[in-house]
Design a protein around this motif. Structure first.
Motif, PDB file in Angstrom:
ATOM      1  N   ARG A   1      -2.006 -10.831  -8.880  1.00  0.00           N
ATOM      2  CA  ARG A   1      -2.760  -9.588  -9.005  1.00  0.00           C
ATOM      3  C   ARG A   1      -3.039  -8.989  -7.625  1.00  0.00           C
ATOM      4  O   ARG A   1      -2.961  -7.767  -7.435  1.00  0.00           O
ATOM      5  CB  ARG A   1      -4.061  -9.828  -9.753  1.00  0.00           C
ATOM      6  CG  ARG A   1      -3.872 -10.111 -11.238  1.00  0.00           C
ATOM      7  CD  ARG A   1      -5.174 -10.501 -11.900  1.00  0.00           C
ATOM      8  NE  ARG A   1      -6.152  -9.422 -11.839  1.00  0.00           N
ATOM      9  CZ  ARG A   1      -7.437  -9.574 -12.146  1.00  0.00           C
ATOM     10  NH1 ARG A   1      -7.893 -10.773 -12.513  1.00  0.00           N
ATOM     11  NH2 ARG A   1      -8.272  -8.546 -12.071  1.00  0.00           N
ATOM     12  N   GLU A   2      -3.350  -9.842  -6.635  1.00  0.00           N
ATOM     13  CA  GLU A   2      -3.534  -9.355  -5.261  1.00  0.00           C
ATOM     14  C   GLU A   2      -2.246  -8.733  -4.741  1.00  0.00           C
ATOM     15  O   GLU A   2      -2.259  -7.677  -4.104  1.00  0.00           O
ATOM     16  CB  GLU A   2      -3.948 -10.513  -4.339  1.00  0.00           C
ATOM     17  CG  GLU A   2      -5.392 -10.919  -4.415  1.00  0.00           C
ATOM     18  CD  GLU A   2      -5.720 -11.939  -3.344  1.00  0.00           C
ATOM     19  OE1 GLU A   2      -5.374 -11.705  -2.169  1.00  0.00           O
ATOM     20  OE2 GLU A   2      -6.302 -12.980  -3.690  1.00  0.00           O
ATOM     21  N   TRP A   3      -1.140  -9.426  -4.985  1.00  0.00           N
ATOM     22  CA  TRP A   3       0.171  -8.963  -4.527  1.00  0.00           C
ATOM     23  C   TRP A   3       0.474  -7.579  -5.083  1.00  0.00           C
ATOM     24  O   TRP A   3       0.933  -6.684  -4.356  1.00  0.00           O
ATOM     25  CB  TRP A   3       1.222  -9.977  -4.963  1.00  0.00           C
ATOM     26  CG  TRP A   3       2.650  -9.648  -4.646  1.00  0.00           C
ATOM     27  CD1 TRP A   3       3.264  -9.702  -3.423  1.00  0.00           C
ATOM     28  CD2 TRP A   3       3.663  -9.249  -5.574  1.00  0.00           C
ATOM     29  NE1 TRP A   3       4.591  -9.356  -3.525  1.00  0.00           N
ATOM     30  CE2 TRP A   3       4.870  -9.073  -4.850  1.00  0.00           C
ATOM     31  CE3 TRP A   3       3.681  -9.033  -6.947  1.00  0.00           C
ATOM     32  CZ2 TRP A   3       6.060  -8.688  -5.446  1.00  0.00           C
ATOM     33  CZ3 TRP A   3       4.880  -8.649  -7.554  1.00  0.00           C
ATOM     34  CH2 TRP A   3       6.042  -8.477  -6.806  1.00  0.00           C
ATOM     35  N   GLU A   4       0.196  -7.371  -6.364  1.00  0.00           N
ATOM     36  CA  GLU A   4       0.434  -6.061  -6.967  1.00  0.00           C
ATOM     37  C   GLU A   4      -0.475  -4.993  -6.353  1.00  0.00           C
ATOM     38  O   GLU A   4      -0.037  -3.867  -6.093  1.00  0.00           O
ATOM     39  CB  GLU A   4       0.198  -6.143  -8.479  1.00  0.00           C
ATOM     40  CG  GLU A   4       1.236  -6.970  -9.220  1.00  0.00           C
ATOM     41  CD  GLU A   4       0.963  -7.049 -10.703  1.00  0.00           C
ATOM     42  OE1 GLU A   4       1.934  -6.995 -11.485  1.00  0.00           O
ATOM     43  OE2 GLU A   4      -0.226  -7.162 -11.093  1.00  0.00           O
ATOM     44  N   LEU A   5      -1.745  -5.355  -6.117  1.00  0.00           N
ATOM     45  CA  LEU A   5      -2.671  -4.417  -5.484  1.00  0.00           C
ATOM     46  C   LEU A   5      -2.206  -4.037  -4.088  1.00  0.00           C
ATOM     47  O   LEU A   5      -2.277  -2.872  -3.686  1.00  0.00           O
ATOM     48  CB  LEU A   5      -4.071  -5.034  -5.395  1.00  0.00           C
ATOM     49  CG  LEU A   5      -5.049  -4.805  -6.538  1.00  0.00           C
ATOM     50  CD1 LEU A   5      -6.385  -5.440  -6.191  1.00  0.00           C
ATOM     51  CD2 LEU A   5      -5.239  -3.323  -6.814  1.00  0.00           C
ATOM     52  N   GLU A   6      -1.745  -5.027  -3.338  1.00  0.00           N
ATOM     53  CA  GLU A   6      -1.351  -4.781  -1.953  1.00  0.00           C
ATOM     54  C   GLU A   6      -0.107  -3.901  -1.871  1.00  0.00           C
ATOM     55  O   GLU A   6       0.047  -3.139  -0.912  1.00  0.00           O
ATOM     56  CB  GLU A   6      -1.168  -6.103  -1.219  1.00  0.00           C
ATOM     57  CG  GLU A   6      -2.510  -6.770  -0.914  1.00  0.00           C
ATOM     58  CD  GLU A   6      -2.393  -8.208  -0.461  1.00  0.00           C
ATOM     59  OE1 GLU A   6      -1.246  -8.719  -0.376  1.00  0.00           O
ATOM     60  OE2 GLU A   6      -3.440  -8.835  -0.200  1.00  0.00           O
TER      61      GLU A   6
END
Length: 382
Positions: free
Chosen positions: A125-130
């Motif tokens: 989820r962090e990866w997608e946000l970033e």
């Protein structure tokens, strides 16, 4: 390297470690062999692997094959948090354990032990946000990027970032989503070590009350080595908790004459302590705001006192002169070994402590727009 949400938040502070009366006892872990395989774009050429908690370092570089595959082996203590990146913005964090790990960097998916699979839920989820954050930042002119970041972090007023208001609101939204991910990663995993990573890397933006909910001796992660920094930060916050009476101390001014805080505190006016150092980039970035605050409120009775963690006298004095900082400045020039660091438990700067006219600690950690709004409320400025 792309700027991640975590690095944006960490740029707010300069942290260090220092001795305290309370002692953290870490759990000891065996050093084990690990195997990491994965795939990324062949254009990456290599991947970089390094530890992130409890210690950042131990870098290992591995070549990427023509088909994008790679393999990394080594030995590290069980439970070490590590990061693997390809220079293309596909970094993720995971945990060293006995189960081999496969990382599909193009999909942001890590396959390994049940614990790593669970951590990947949050990391993905962090990866997608970033990815979305990168698109916003990359679309801005170079000179606007800092303005947008500061606006999203509450370090500047709406008037200052008006031309980029849409980007600021978008970034605020992503930072808010990141906070939700972090909270879920901690709250959903109180029975394992995943919270140790999230507390370790983002403790600087957590309040004393927030940390109090998590720092219990019986937590599964309480004595993970990555928690040493967290516990020390928490113990420091205890020393400047809101509602406490201020702590008196004695420090020399710029001429070498010693002064006690009691000369300024408890005299019927508000006192703002600003902990800083000339070598601290975030501190220096705050000085235009601090000057604005001084110019607005000094005549209304606000006493400002800069307490520096410098160790070199010339650097301290030159910064005061160059930036034209007219308020009281104190320092024993002992760096992080300063009596001020120990007395107020400060191990991350810049830091502020706002004290009431009767000597009670009213607020800590206020900066930028938040600090200006608090003072406007106190002095009834509309």
């Amino acid at each position: 390297m792309k700027k991640t949400i975590t690095t944006i938040l960490l740029a707010l502070f300069t942290l260090t470690g220092w001795a305290q009366t309370k002692v953290f006892t870490p759990e000891k872990s065996d050093t084990i062999d690990f195997v990491i395989t994965g795939k990324t774009a062949p254009s990456a050429e290599s991947v970089m692997f390094f530890t992130v908690a409890p210690i950042r370092g131990n870098q290992t570089k591995a070549k990427v094959g023509q088909d994008g595959s790679f393999r990394i082996t080594g030995r590290l203590p069980y439970g070490t948090f590590v990061q693997l990146g390809d220079g293309l913005g596909n970094d993720q964090r995971f945990i060293i354990d006995e189960t081999p790990i496969h990382f599909d960097m193009l999909k942001g998916v890590i396959t390994g032990s049940p614990l790593n699979n669970k951590m990947n839920l949050y990391q993905h989820r962090e990866w997608e946000l970033e990815k979305q954050l990168d698109a916003i930042i990359d679309s801005l002119p170079e000179e606007a990027r800092t303005i947008v970041e500061e606006g999203a972090l509450g370090k500047s007023s709406p008037a200052e970032y008006e031309p980029y208001k849409k980007a600021v609101e978008q970034l605020k939204g992503y930072l808010s989503q990141y906070e939700e991910i972090k909270a879920a990663a901690i709250n959903d995993n109180l029975d394992n070590i995943i919270p140790a990573y999230y507390l370790h890397v983002t403790l600087g933006d957590m309040t004393y009350d927030e940390l109090s909910k998590y720092l219990k001796e019986d937590r599964a992660f309480a004595h993970h080595p990555a928690m040493e920094k967290v516990w020390k930060y928490y113990w420091g916050l205890e020393k400047r908790a809101v509602g406490l009476q201020y702590h008196d101390l004695e420090l020399p001014d710029t001429t070498g004459i010693s002064h006690r805080l009691s000369e300024y505190v408890g005299k019927g006016h508000y006192v703002l302590l600003d902990f800083w150092a000339s070598w601290c980039g975030p501190c220096m970035g705050e000085m235009p705001t601090m000057k604005e605050i001084y110019n607005t409120y000094a005549a209304r009775g606000l006493q400002m006192i800069g307490i520096s963690f410098d160790s070199k006298r010339d650097a301290w004095l030159n910064a005061i002169r160059h930036l034209e900082l007219p308020w009281v400045h104190l320092s024993d020039l002992k760096g992080w070994k300063s009596i001020a660091s120990e007395t107020y438990g400060v191990r991350a700067i810049p830091e502020t402590v706002l004290i009431t006219p009767d000597g009670k600690i009213l607020a800590i950690g206020l900066r930028g727009q938040e600090l200006k709004e608090k003072l406007a409320e106190i002095f009834d400025i509309k």
